[in-house]
Scaffold this active site. Sequence first.
Site, PDB file in Angstrom:
ATOM      1  CD  GLU A   1      -2.996   1.207   2.658  1.00 24.09           C
ATOM      2  OE1 GLU A   1      -3.645   1.822   2.882  1.00 24.09           O
ATOM      3  OE2 GLU A   1      -2.346   0.516   3.773  1.00 24.09           O
TER       4      GLU A   1
ATOM      5  CE  LYS B   1      -7.405   1.710   3.063  1.00 26.41           C
ATOM      6  NZ  LYS B   1      -6.408   1.738   3.832  1.00 26.41           N
TER       7      LYS B   1
ATOM      8  CB  CYS C   1      -4.955  -2.042   4.496  1.00 31.50           C
ATOM      9  SG  CYS C   1      -3.587  -1.643   5.861  1.00 31.50           S
TER      10      CYS C   1
END
Length: 560
Positions: free
Chosen positions: A41, A112, A148
């Site tokens: 990330e 994300k 994540c």
Amino acid sequence: MKIFLAQQNYHVGNFEDNTRKIIEAIQQAKVQGGDLIVFSELCICAYPPRDFLYFNDFIDKCYTAINTIKEYADGIAVLVGAPHRNPSVKGKDLFNAAYFLENRMIRQVIHKTCLPTYDVFDEDRYFEAATEWNIVEFKNKRLAVTICEDIWNLGDNPLYTYCPMDNLINHSPDVMINLSASPFDYTHDEDRKGAVKANVLKYRIPMFYCNCVGSQTEVVFDGTSLVFDKDANLCGRLLSFKEDLQSFVLNDDGTIDAAIIEPAQVIRDKDLNPENLEEKLNIAQVHDALVMGISDYFKKMGFTKAILGSSGGIDSAVTLALACEALGAGNVRAVLMPSEYSTSHSVEDAEQLSINLGNPYDIVPIRNIYDTFLAELKPIFKDLPFSVAEENIQSRTRGNLLMAIANKFGYILLNTSNKSELSTGYGTLYGDMAGGIGVLGDCYKLQIFELAKYINREKEIIPVNIITKPPSAELRPGQKDSDSLPDYSILDKILYQYIEQSKGPDEIKAKGFDAAITDRILKMVNMNEYKRNQFCPIIRVSPKAFGVGRRLPIVAKYLS
């Protein structure tokens, strides 16, 4: 399909070096016949970039790096993490994104969804959350790419409105791939495996999880990237606290061409969140995290040499041993500064420690300086009795001497305060609380005893007398820590309940802790927030460290 995980140590804003590392890994993967290589990330700029994300020039440099890297995405596909500008006039300016590079092009950008705002995370400050979820099609495989926190929104009480995998699974993906920047704490290794396992069991497809490694000021990333097959068996695990590059073959049936490291049934299903302090918990990992935290702080800041005050006590001894391991013994200077209240064995213990470690040390007695202070203050102090004022003069004298030597020779001062002391305010501002980085500020005293034993696991490095003698600041005759604080076996456990477990006074007392001692400790913690607010960065090893992950008002009335 042959998939590589590239677990690398990045440096915030060091675009040239980050880009170089990424390209080198791509080239290695190509030579070994890789189909896809996955990075972590925000690897382009390193995590966490924080308010640099407000600088257009910073984002421009991210885009320049991606355009450079995409030229190497020929014959292999690449997944890298970087900010992505929001083309809409609505919402925040950026997305936290994964870029899928293929045939020297940016073929797809994945945003994300779940933006954490707890503890050390503050992503909702900078990023817009995704509201669209699409599969990446590559070599007859359908890739569900997440970032994540996107895989942590499971369970009975999800934190976020959306769970991206609930949408991606409708597109019949063959594999989940997660780009992560997941910080270390001494519970998180098990938590991470549990989270990945939960996703695999829910969606019945394998997962490749790539985490970054390295320390960014106070936040430590341990790497430990993972590969799970479709049956939730752990089939791949990259090194902890080290850079690593490994490949795994994903078969069409969701199995992995690798031996099973841990079968699904032995992997925890729930977070590791001990209700009570376990001072021995993963102490080897804590040791490695602290060594990496020191090493990376110095390396990335361009520092080479450290200094610290060596008192003959366990905190300075453990700090010195860790620093010598991280920086090399020749680069760590210890200064022994005995006063009239220092015992002879404390000086002898500190000397023996430096002899064992092989680091340079000096002895600079402070008695003459201390006497001069008292003489100059005599007209003001008059005949008032000895108090904390005189104690703190000694501590600040030592801090002054350490900073003078540091300034003269280019050292960075390592702070040796522990979490028990910082919690209760048992330290002197501008004295023993001075420093450029707090090495032990996230370790309770009981944990430091365990660290000392771990350091001595093969031979005696820290003299046994340092470990066994009663802790003392030695600022007045016969002083012991227990004169001012409850016994650490009680203190640390109450502090853990309040700080790590966020328990209020009634909840703590209900666990059997003495009411008066509990009230006294909690009052000390809250009254000394102003001291911690002026403290240096602390290397984070617990689920709740002082600093950016614990934000409390200084002037609050609660429990004061």
